[in-house]
Design an enzyme around this catalytic site. Structure first.
Site, PDB file in Angstrom:
ATOM      1  N   HIS A  65       0.877  -1.183   0.000  1.00 33.20           N
ATOM      2  CA  HIS A  65       0.000   0.000   0.000  1.00 33.20           C
ATOM      3  C   HIS A  65       0.907   1.223   0.000  1.00 33.20           C
ATOM      4  CE1 HIS A  65       1.001  -0.417   4.212  1.00 33.20           C
ATOM      5  NE2 HIS A  65       0.366   0.684   4.540  1.00 33.20           N
ATOM      6  N   HIS A  67       1.232   4.005   2.155  1.00 33.51           N
ATOM      7  CA  HIS A  67       1.729   4.745   3.318  1.00 33.51           C
ATOM      8  C   HIS A  67       3.237   4.927   3.136  1.00 33.51           C
ATOM      9  CE1 HIS A  67      -1.652   4.081   6.482  1.00 33.51           C
ATOM     10  NE2 HIS A  67      -1.632   5.330   6.068  1.00 33.51           N
ATOM     11  N   ASP A  69       5.769   5.082   5.022  1.00 32.63           N
ATOM     12  CA  ASP A  69       6.785   4.264   5.716  1.00 32.63           C
ATOM     13  C   ASP A  69       7.109   2.985   4.943  1.00 32.63           C
ATOM     14  OD1 ASP A  69       4.052   3.863   6.642  1.00 32.63           O
ATOM     15  OD2 ASP A  69       4.818   2.382   8.063  1.00 32.63           O
ATOM     16  N   HIS A  70       6.242   2.607   3.998  1.00 35.73           N
ATOM     17  CA  HIS A  70       6.484   1.401   3.197  1.00 35.73           C
ATOM     18  C   HIS A  70       7.170   1.700   1.860  1.00 35.73           C
ATOM     19  CE1 HIS A  70       3.858  -1.319   5.676  1.00 35.73           C
ATOM     20  NE2 HIS A  70       3.569  -0.114   6.148  1.00 35.73           N
ATOM     21  N   HIS A 159      -7.084  -2.157   5.709  1.00 39.81           N
ATOM     22  CA  HIS A 159      -6.244  -1.255   6.518  1.00 39.81           C
ATOM     23  C   HIS A 159      -7.052  -0.041   6.987  1.00 39.81           C
ATOM     24  CE1 HIS A 159      -2.614   0.367   8.060  1.00 39.81           C
ATOM     25  NE2 HIS A 159      -2.049   0.835   6.971  1.00 39.81           N
ATOM     26  N   ASP A 183      -0.263  -4.252   5.876  1.00 39.94           N
ATOM     27  CA  ASP A 183      -0.913  -3.529   6.976  1.00 39.94           C
ATOM     28  C   ASP A 183      -2.407  -3.799   6.910  1.00 39.94           C
ATOM     29  OD1 ASP A 183       1.585  -2.474   7.405  1.00 39.94           O
ATOM     30  OD2 ASP A 183       0.888  -0.391   7.540  1.00 39.94           O
ATOM     31  N   HIS A 246       6.331  -5.295  11.568  1.00 43.16           N
ATOM     32  CA  HIS A 246       5.572  -4.039  11.671  1.00 43.16           C
ATOM     33  C   HIS A 246       4.958  -3.942  13.065  1.00 43.16           C
ATOM     34  CE1 HIS A 246       2.788  -0.810  10.640  1.00 43.16           C
ATOM     35  NE2 HIS A 246       3.355  -0.702   9.454  1.00 43.16           N
TER      36      HIS A 246
HETATM   37 ZN   LIG Z   1       2.686   0.573   7.955  1.00 45.94          ZN
HETATM   38 ZN   LIG Z   2      -0.034   1.481   6.556  1.00 47.82          ZN
END
Ligand SMILES: [Zn+2]
Ligand SMILES: [Zn+2]
Length: 301
Positions: A65, A67, A69-70, A159, A183, A246
């Protein structure tokens, strides 16, 4: 039988919090002669380098996805993997596979770094094809990669209502399977695709009870899976080994986060099978059994 041919390494088991012992979400899957990366969070290239995996050597990057941070590790992975042979000198386009959104992300990264790319082609004579990117998008559950006996199946997860698309992946190789939740909140699709997996890697979040009434904590918890819920997923999917990545440890200025022991204790309320709380550079060999080891070359704890 040599079963070192199917291996999973947790490169980053953290969250957006920029701590040095848990890098951003990223998981390396090595199957036969192929190296696949699931997400590229902060520091993914550093962890690959610690493992002595040439950064340019990856066969495909799969995104769960969007986000940040990924995905913040993508430009590093893409451009550093194109540099001199020490890093792999990718000569073919970087292959990126993800749900809808991958094309816009990668197209804009190409624009953002256009000057670096043209300068290095001119100045360092790097192969232009190695800076190219090929993107494949999907929008439903199904096989998204099938090469030399390695099959990757994407499956939708949940998510939260606003965070779409969001997917997990099942990677199959030579009769064995590894499943990564991505996530997600508690989700039946993880149980469906995780059923009978050798290794089921799941996200998890935990907040101290005193914080559960806080709206900002409730908002975050509503996007993730609690340990007791993850335990229910594991109990129904029955993997040979369940592992957390995670790891979201929520806290406030006054209230410290829960611990890994708390996380395991919570999970034990609903699941009594094999369980590991992941750490960066933890490695799983997927053979008749799933065996675990810490990568010896790790620099920090
Ligand atoms: Zn995440
Ligand atoms: Zn996420």
């Amino acid at each position: 039988m040599d079963r070192a041919d199917f291996r999973v390494t947790l490169l980053g088991t953290g969250t957006p919090i920029p701590v040095s012992d848990r890098f951003g979400p990223s998981t390396l899957v090595e199957a036969g002669d192929q190296k696949l990366l699931i997400d590229a969070g902060r520091g993914a290239s550093i962890r690959l380098h610690q493992l002595a995996v040439p950064i340019g050597r990856l066969d495909a990057l799969f995104l769960t996805h969007y986000h940040s941070d990924h995905t913040v590790g993508i430009p590093d992975l893409w451009l550093t993997g194109w540099l001199q042979s020490y890093f792999g000198t990718r000569t073919a386009p970087l292959c990126v596979i993800g749900p809808e959104g991958a094309k816009i992300l990668m197209t804009h990264l190409e624009r953002a770094y256009a000057l670096d790319v043209s300068i290095r082609i001119e100045d360092e004579k790097l192969p232009p094809r190695g800076a190219a990117i090929s993107v494949e998008e999907f929008s439903a559950d199904g096989v998204v990669y099938d090469r030399n006996g390695v099959r990757v199946i994407a499956f939708e997860v949940d998510h939260g209502d606003a965070i779409k698309p969001a997917y997990g992946y099942r990677i199959e190789y030579d009769g064995r399977a590894v499943v990564i939740s991505g996530d997600t909140r508690f989700n039946q699709n993880v149980i469906k695709y995780g059923a009978g997996a050798d290794l089921l890697i799941h996200e998890v979040a935990i907040a101290p009870p005193a914080l559960l009434a806080e709206p900002f904590i409730q908002r975050i918890m509503a996007h993730h899976t609690t340990a007791t819920e993850a335990g229910r997923v594991f109990a129904q999917a029955r993997p040979k080994l369940a592992a957390y990545t995670h790891l979201v440890f929520l806290a406030s200025a006054q209230i410290p986060p829960a611990t890994v022991d708390d996380l395991v204790a919570e999970t034990r309320r609903t699941y009594d099978g094999p369980l590991v709380a992941g750490e960066d550079l933890m490695q799983f060999a997927i053979g008749e059994e799933v065996t675990l080891r810490r990568f010896a070359g790790v620099e920090s704890k």
